[in-house]
Write an enzyme that holds these catalytic residues in place. Structure first.
Site, short mmCIF file in Angstrom:
data_model
loop_
_atom_site.label_atom_id
_atom_site.label_comp_id
_atom_site.label_asym_id
_atom_site.label_seq_id
_atom_site.Cartn_x
_atom_site.Cartn_y
_atom_site.Cartn_z
N ASP A 196 0.82 -1.03 -0.07
CA ASP A 196 0.12 0.06 -0.03
C ASP A 196 0.87 1.18 0.00
O ASP A 196 1.67 1.57 1.04
CB ASP A 196 -0.97 -0.04 1.18
N GLU A 280 -1.60 -1.47 -5.83
CA GLU A 280 -2.85 -0.60 -6.39
C GLU A 280 -2.41 -0.31 -7.90
O GLU A 280 -1.42 0.21 -8.07
CB GLU A 280 -2.87 0.77 -5.47
N ASP A 362 -3.60 0.72 8.47
CA ASP A 362 -2.60 0.51 7.25
C ASP A 362 -2.20 -0.63 6.74
O ASP A 362 -2.26 -0.93 5.48
CB ASP A 362 -1.42 1.57 7.40
#
Ligand SMILES: [Zn+2]
Length: 378
Positions: A196, A280, A362
């Site tokens: 991430d 992502e 997170d």
């Protein structure tokens, strides 16, 4: 079969130390390439605007022949540099038609200059000690850098397929494109990881590792801001103004290089340890349009990092899976898949109501990216 399907490519950059004649020849090639590109772009734009007609590559190549007759000085530079300019423009149009890029723009002499030349009959050769490179129309040019990679390329008999000569902030470099046969070896490790990318941290992975954002960047930013203020106080077109401007350009190059080194190092570590890497799928094109410079730089950095991850993983027999960034939110429990109705921005930790797993916000997001990515490969 297309050539690209049998080979993998990778670039190796060396700094060029040109003598006076070589420098003149390189600059001349930049000018000719830019002239041709802009001339063709103008012609194509007019054809498109007037008749909605698209000039194809074959027509453009004929046009190049005519141009060489009309402007004989074009014949003085590397013919591949000119041919590649025609290809580049065509690719720019293809990218535009397929909505990957905006409409092609004219090349400016104030921006980075470059030209690409191709390997034929050993016209691009490295000396045995890697201190010289032979290039079309230039002959032997002194060069430096990347000796280790070049050594490895030589040992493995990788062939040079093209070279791109560029000038940025007064430094001339040559990027040699090597090709090697594609290997189908499986990745030695079985690890899988979700990444991430963020702002507070460079990235957080699904194993709980938080990679800090490097401090050198902030330091360089301060120096940059100071130089920008200095520039603002100086008389435009003065000698000092030019000097400050060059300093700023150099600092930008330094920052970019530091970031690149770090990205290479991190991407190597991640792809060494993991067979599957999930990241992502950032909306690059939409983001680049964002006018805020800091964000623009951040996005470009993310894109670069993803690119490094992808090619390093593929080289090692691993793979990078792209996950739509809205499907893997931090609100979903990565353990049981239950969605939390509300998650405030300041809630850094939370407990899933369904399975009672305690989450770090997170790390949970990274774990969701991994979970979504793995769905693609069943
Ligand atoms: Zn749960």
């Amino acid at each position: 079969m297309k050539k690209g399907e049998q080979f993998d490519h990778y670039g190796v950059k060396v700094r060029l130390q040109l003598n006076e004649d070589q420098l003149i020849q390189v600059k001349k090639t930049f000018v000719c390439r830019r002239f041709l590109y802009n001339h063709l772009l103008d012609k194509r734009s007019k054809a498109w605007g007037r008749r909605n007609e698209s000039l194809n590559l074959k027509k453009q190549k004929e046009f190049l022949k005519n141009m060489k007759q009309a402007f004989p000085w074009l014949k003085e530079v590397d013919k591949f540099a000119l041919e590649n300019a025609v290809f580049d423009l065509d690719r720019a149009y293809q990218n535009f038609f397929e909505k990957r890029a905006n409409y092609p723009v004219f090349k400016s002499k104030h921006k980075k200059q470059s030209y690409k030349t191709n390997q034929t009959n050993n016209n691009i050769v490295l000396s045995a000690d890697f201190k010289q490179v032979k290039l079309p129309k230039l002959g032997w040019v002194a060069c430096a850098g990347s000796e280790n990679v070049l050594q490895r390329a030589k040992k493995q008999n990788h062939r040079i397929s093209s070279a791109t000569i560029s000038e940025k902030a007064g430094v001339i470099t040559c990027s040699l494109l090597f090709e090697k046969a594609k290997t189908q070896a499986a990745h030695p490790k079985t690890g899988q990881v979700g990444i991430d990318m963020g702002l507070t941290y460079l990235f957080i992975d699904s194993n709980g590792h938080k990679e800090p954002n490097p401090r050198y960047y902030g330091k360089a930013q301060k120096r940059l801001a100071k130089l920008q203020r200095k520039l603002a106080s100086q008389q435009k077109s003065s000698h000092r103004y030019g000097k400050t401007k060059r300093k700023i350009a150099k600092l930008h190059v330094l920052i970019a290089n530091q970031r690149k080194d770090l990205h290479h190092k991190l991407a190597k570590r991640i792809t060494d340890d993991n067979q599957v890497v999930c990241v992502e799928n950032l909306h690059i094109r939409g983001m680049v349009k964002n006018k805020r410079l800091a964000k623009h730089i951040q996005d470009a950095a993310w894109y670069q990092f993803r690119r490094f991850l992808t090619y390093k993983a593929e080289r090692k027999g691993g793979q990078v899976l792209l996950v739509d960034r809205w499907t893997a939110t931090s609100r979903v429990c990565s353990h049981c898949g239950k969605k939390k109705t509300l998650l405030n921005l300041n809630e850094r930790k939370w407990i899933c109501a369904a399975c009672r797993t305690e989450h770090d916000r997170d790390i949970n997001a990274a774990a969701n990216i991994l979970r979504e990515g793995l769905k693609q490969i069943g």
